[in-house]
Design an enzyme around this catalytic site. Sequence first.
Site, PDB file in Angstrom:
ATOM      1  CD  GLU A 262      -2.461  -1.502   0.120  1.00 33.98           C
ATOM      2  OE1 GLU A 262      -2.950  -0.157  -0.307  1.00 33.98           O
ATOM      3  OE2 GLU A 262      -2.989  -2.358  -0.341  1.00 33.98           O
ATOM      4  CD1 TRP A 265      -1.066  -0.432  -3.759  1.00 34.26           C
ATOM      5  CD2 TRP A 265      -1.757   0.671  -6.021  1.00 34.26           C
ATOM      6  NE1 TRP A 265      -1.259  -1.287  -4.807  1.00 34.26           N
ATOM      7  CE2 TRP A 265      -2.178  -0.409  -6.111  1.00 34.26           C
ATOM      8  CE3 TRP A 265      -1.673   2.039  -7.133  1.00 34.26           C
ATOM      9  CZ2 TRP A 265      -2.551  -1.258  -7.605  1.00 34.26           C
ATOM     10  CZ3 TRP A 265      -2.476   1.345  -7.844  1.00 34.26           C
ATOM     11  CH2 TRP A 265      -2.824  -0.022  -8.480  1.00 34.26           C
ATOM     12  CD1 TRP A 294     -17.548  13.225 -18.033  1.00 34.34           C
ATOM     13  CD2 TRP A 294     -18.143  10.695 -16.636  1.00 34.34           C
ATOM     14  NE1 TRP A 294     -16.573  12.288 -18.574  1.00 34.34           N
ATOM     15  CE2 TRP A 294     -17.099  11.268 -17.767  1.00 34.34           C
ATOM     16  CE3 TRP A 294     -19.225  10.401 -16.568  1.00 34.34           C
ATOM     17  CZ2 TRP A 294     -16.416  10.289 -17.455  1.00 34.34           C
ATOM     18  CZ3 TRP A 294     -17.582   9.222 -16.425  1.00 34.34           C
ATOM     19  CH2 TRP A 294     -16.705   9.300 -16.416  1.00 34.34           C
ATOM     20  CG  ASN A 329      -8.761   1.257   0.230  1.00 31.03           C
ATOM     21  OD1 ASN A 329      -8.628   2.230  -1.129  1.00 31.03           O
ATOM     22  ND2 ASN A 329      -8.035   0.478  -0.492  1.00 31.03           N
ATOM     23  CD1 TRP A 347     -13.649  10.735 -14.847  1.00 29.20           C
ATOM     24  CD2 TRP A 347     -12.266  11.178 -13.036  1.00 29.20           C
ATOM     25  NE1 TRP A 347     -12.026  11.484 -15.561  1.00 29.20           N
ATOM     26  CE2 TRP A 347     -11.357  11.156 -14.448  1.00 29.20           C
ATOM     27  CE3 TRP A 347     -11.751  11.863 -12.230  1.00 29.20           C
ATOM     28  CZ2 TRP A 347     -10.439  12.081 -14.472  1.00 29.20           C
ATOM     29  CZ3 TRP A 347     -10.244  12.423 -12.578  1.00 29.20           C
ATOM     30  CH2 TRP A 347      -9.772  12.678 -13.558  1.00 29.20           C
ATOM     31  CD1 TRP A 370     -11.220  10.495  -6.102  1.00 33.79           C
ATOM     32  CD2 TRP A 370     -13.626   9.902  -7.200  1.00 33.79           C
ATOM     33  NE1 TRP A 370     -12.803  10.149  -5.161  1.00 33.79           N
ATOM     34  CE2 TRP A 370     -13.498   9.735  -5.868  1.00 33.79           C
ATOM     35  CE3 TRP A 370     -13.925   9.255  -8.661  1.00 33.79           C
ATOM     36  CZ2 TRP A 370     -15.246   9.724  -5.930  1.00 33.79           C
ATOM     37  CZ3 TRP A 370     -15.859   8.704  -7.735  1.00 33.79           C
ATOM     38  CH2 TRP A 370     -15.632   9.357  -6.440  1.00 33.79           C
TER      39      TRP A 370
HETATM   40  C1  LIG Z   1     -11.909   6.861  -4.531  1.00 34.01           C
HETATM   41  C2  LIG Z   1     -10.651   6.823  -4.112  1.00 34.01           C
HETATM   42  C3  LIG Z   1      -9.919   8.089  -2.728  1.00 34.01           C
HETATM   43  C4  LIG Z   1      -8.550   8.031  -2.706  1.00 34.01           C
HETATM   44  N1  LIG Z   1      -7.793   8.951  -2.346  1.00 34.01           N
HETATM   45  C5  LIG Z   1      -7.408   8.952  -1.648  1.00 34.01           C
HETATM   46  C6  LIG Z   1      -6.439   9.851  -0.773  1.00 34.01           C
HETATM   47  O1  LIG Z   1      -7.525  11.518  -1.142  1.00 34.01           O
HETATM   48  N2  LIG Z   1      -5.506   9.897  -0.100  1.00 34.01           N
HETATM   49  C7  LIG Z   1      -4.588   9.109   0.019  1.00 34.01           C
HETATM   50  O2  LIG Z   1      -3.956   9.063   1.318  1.00 34.01           O
HETATM   51  N3  LIG Z   1      -5.598   7.960   0.201  1.00 34.01           N
HETATM   52  C8  LIG Z   1      -6.702   7.690  -0.817  1.00 34.01           C
HETATM   53  N4  LIG Z   1      -6.837   6.670  -1.163  1.00 34.01           N
HETATM   54  C9  LIG Z   1      -6.151   5.532  -0.814  1.00 34.01           C
HETATM   55  C10 LIG Z   1      -7.067   4.322   0.481  1.00 34.01           C
HETATM   56  O3  LIG Z   1      -8.118   4.916   0.212  1.00 34.01           O
HETATM   57  C11 LIG Z   1      -7.214   5.710   1.507  1.00 34.01           C
HETATM   58  O4  LIG Z   1      -5.033   5.877   1.690  1.00 34.01           O
HETATM   59  C12 LIG Z   1      -6.802   4.996   2.353  1.00 34.01           C
HETATM   60  O5  LIG Z   1      -8.067   4.143   2.588  1.00 34.01           O
HETATM   61  C13 LIG Z   1      -6.632   5.345   4.061  1.00 34.01           C
HETATM   62  O6  LIG Z   1      -6.789   4.707   5.381  1.00 34.01           O
HETATM   63  P1  LIG Z   1      -5.916   3.945   5.447  1.00 34.01           P
HETATM   64  O7  LIG Z   1      -4.158   5.404   6.289  1.00 34.01           O
HETATM   65  O8  LIG Z   1      -6.328   3.166   7.177  1.00 34.01           O
HETATM   66  O9  LIG Z   1      -4.606   3.149   5.092  1.00 34.01           O
HETATM   67  P2  LIG Z   1      -4.224   1.579   5.134  1.00 34.01           P
HETATM   68  O10 LIG Z   1      -4.229   0.690   4.511  1.00 34.01           O
HETATM   69  O11 LIG Z   1      -3.113   2.064   6.550  1.00 34.01           O
HETATM   70  O12 LIG Z   1      -2.308   2.078   4.285  1.00 34.01           O
HETATM   71  C14 LIG Z   1      -1.155   2.661   4.582  1.00 34.01           C
HETATM   72  C15 LIG Z   1      -0.927   3.703   4.297  1.00 34.01           C
HETATM   73  O13 LIG Z   1      -1.093   3.394   2.265  1.00 34.01           O
HETATM   74  C16 LIG Z   1      -1.224   4.694   1.744  1.00 34.01           C
HETATM   75  N5  LIG Z   1      -2.011   3.942   1.313  1.00 34.01           N
HETATM   76  C17 LIG Z   1      -2.685   2.658   1.336  1.00 34.01           C
HETATM   77  N6  LIG Z   1      -3.339   2.916  -0.114  1.00 34.01           N
HETATM   78  C18 LIG Z   1      -3.339   3.664  -0.720  1.00 34.01           C
HETATM   79  C19 LIG Z   1      -3.387   3.801  -2.844  1.00 34.01           C
HETATM   80  N7  LIG Z   1      -4.367   2.966  -3.187  1.00 34.01           N
HETATM   81  N8  LIG Z   1      -3.193   5.367  -3.149  1.00 34.01           N
HETATM   82  C20 LIG Z   1      -2.324   5.562  -2.933  1.00 34.01           C
HETATM   83  N9  LIG Z   1      -2.164   5.064  -1.389  1.00 34.01           N
HETATM   84  C21 LIG Z   1      -2.513   4.033  -0.298  1.00 34.01           C
HETATM   85  C22 LIG Z   1      -2.053   5.943   2.372  1.00 34.01           C
HETATM   86  O14 LIG Z   1      -1.275   7.133   2.704  1.00 34.01           O
HETATM   87  C23 LIG Z   1      -2.097   4.695   3.661  1.00 34.01           C
HETATM   88  O15 LIG Z   1      -2.203   5.508   4.526  1.00 34.01           O
HETATM   89  C24 LIG Z   1      -8.199   6.715  -2.184  1.00 34.01           C
HETATM   90  C25 LIG Z   1      -8.503   5.531  -2.914  1.00 34.01           C
HETATM   91  C26 LIG Z   1      -9.528   5.469  -3.383  1.00 34.01           C
HETATM   92  C27 LIG Z   1     -10.097   4.062  -4.090  1.00 34.01           C
END
Ligand SMILES: Cc1cc2nc3c(=O)[nH]c(=O)nc-3n(C[C@H](O)[C@H](O)[C@H](O)COP(=O)(O)OP(=O)(O)OC[C@H]3O[C@@H](n4cnc5c(N)ncnc54)[C@H](O)[C@@H]3O)c2cc1C
Length: 441
Positions: A262, A265, A294, A329, A347, A370
């Site tokens: 993650e 990512w 759209w 997520n 979107w 997105w």
């Molecule tokens: C439509 C959409 C919008 C999103 N918007 C954001 C946003 O504005 N900011 C954001 O940080 N993440 C975003 N994410 C990715 C992800 O959903 C969040 O990082 C995550 O839910 C944050 O919760 P957590 O800190 O408990 O994540 P955890 O699962 O604990 O992950 C740890 C860290 O890894 C990073 N991470 C995890 N998944 C992703 C991912 N798919 N892409 C990039 N980084 C990731 C984040 O920094 C996160 O805090 C988005 C995902 C989607 C599908």
Amino acid sequence: MNSKIKEKIVLFWFRRDLRLDDNAGLYYALKSGYPVLPLFIFDKNILDDLTNKKDDRITFIYKHIEDIRKELRSHDADILVEYGFPEDVWKKLSDQYDIAEIYTNTDYEPYATDRDKKIFRIVKEKGTAFKGCKDQVIFEKNEILSGQGTPYTVFTPYSRAWREKSNEFYLSSYPTKKYIKNLLKWTAPASPTIKEMGFEESDYDFPSDHIQPEKLKHYAQERDFPAENATSRLGVHLRFGTISIRELAREAKDHSGVFLNELIWRDFYQQILWNFPEVGRGKAFRSAYDNIKWRYDKEDFKKWCDGQTGYPLVDAGMRQLNEIGFMHNRVRMVTASFLSKHLLIDWRLGEAYFAEKLLDYDLAANNGGWQWAAGSGTDAAPYFRIFNPTAQAERFDPKQEYIKKWVPEFGTDQYPEPMVDHKMARERCLKAYKLALNADK
Ligand SMILES: Cc1cc2nc3c(=O)[nH]c(=O)nc-3n(C[C@H](O)[C@H](O)[C@H](O)COP(=O)(O)OP(=O)(O)OC[C@H]3O[C@@H](n4cnc5c(N)ncnc54)[C@H](O)[C@@H]3O)c2cc1C
């Protein structure tokens, strides 16, 4: 000229890196040989755009700056906090102080890179160097390229290359505090208050800035279930740099490969934004997707925003977002897919809504997420991945715990009927996407 500071100094400008430990830019500033004056600017360009005057992110930043100040004061140092447009602030500071160099940590967002270019030109007139350090990612810009020397646009090979390259050199911490004695000894003028900047202080109970190794052990099995408290909730800390990505990546490497994925990512989307900055300016990563017709239906968009779609997992997610500025997520994926595919609404409107509401809002990750959900992004899977919101709920919230928590009236006659039929929506989406892609051939 400030009467108190006559000597030549170095300024360290805090931005998305609100911590004293393991801070690359601060480390280099402290080793520059000049006394270091730390600075933070509440940027009017950003603040003026925030419509919610109770925005929790302002309080989050404010509190962390106050924590930094407390610690600096224990070393007879301080932090200068300004409120204004960065260009004006830097013109003023350049006149006021004899600045040898300015250190920052690089911010890769288009607004930030444009801003920094302007500041670079302003301070250059006085012969001051403006330096950017890598701090918020493990690998930045072009540090990981494919065999052809081009940026990776598909995650799996990028992540493989990332893992191969991520040795101790990239993951070790900067011993910033070892040099803390090199701070300028002074007392800063009073900072503007939250109220003076036009906001209200929030009483939000912000998530903790660390993750238990125990939680990481279960992360892989539980992270997809929104009712479980299984993810780190570290997004907001990574966004504002109140934790170090190097420290977290080392912990992830030791305890959970899935969690590390993650974080990869996160780096992946940062380098996408850097290499393809047009995605941050409203363009689809795959331009053919900008041909989609759209539906700009305000009523349908409002139902989605308010969590009144009649699809309980979608509604639970949107209400979680509206109430606490966070959404799980898995549910971000489902709600984003629902807006762009079931409702066929642009979107970019959803992206902007998330940007306003998410505490952990980050342009690169939000845009990446997105575009992934809308099908226009880097991911190779095309438009036919249309999440079925009912099947997603059955699979990831089988006991409906998450749904019932955020949609208490679910199952009663107070709860709305589905606003669109799944089958009809799916066919409408496929048709619109096909038309757009064929138009591009
Ligand atoms: C439509 C959409 C919008 C999103 N918007 C954001 C946003 O504005 N900011 C954001 O940080 N993440 C975003 N994410 C990715 C992800 O959903 C969040 O990082 C995550 O839910 C944050 O919760 P957590 O800190 O408990 O994540 P955890 O699962 O604990 O992950 C740890 C860290 O890894 C990073 N991470 C995890 N998944 C992703 C991912 N798919 N892409 C990039 N980084 C990731 C984040 O920094 C996160 O805090 C988005 C995902 C989607 C599908």
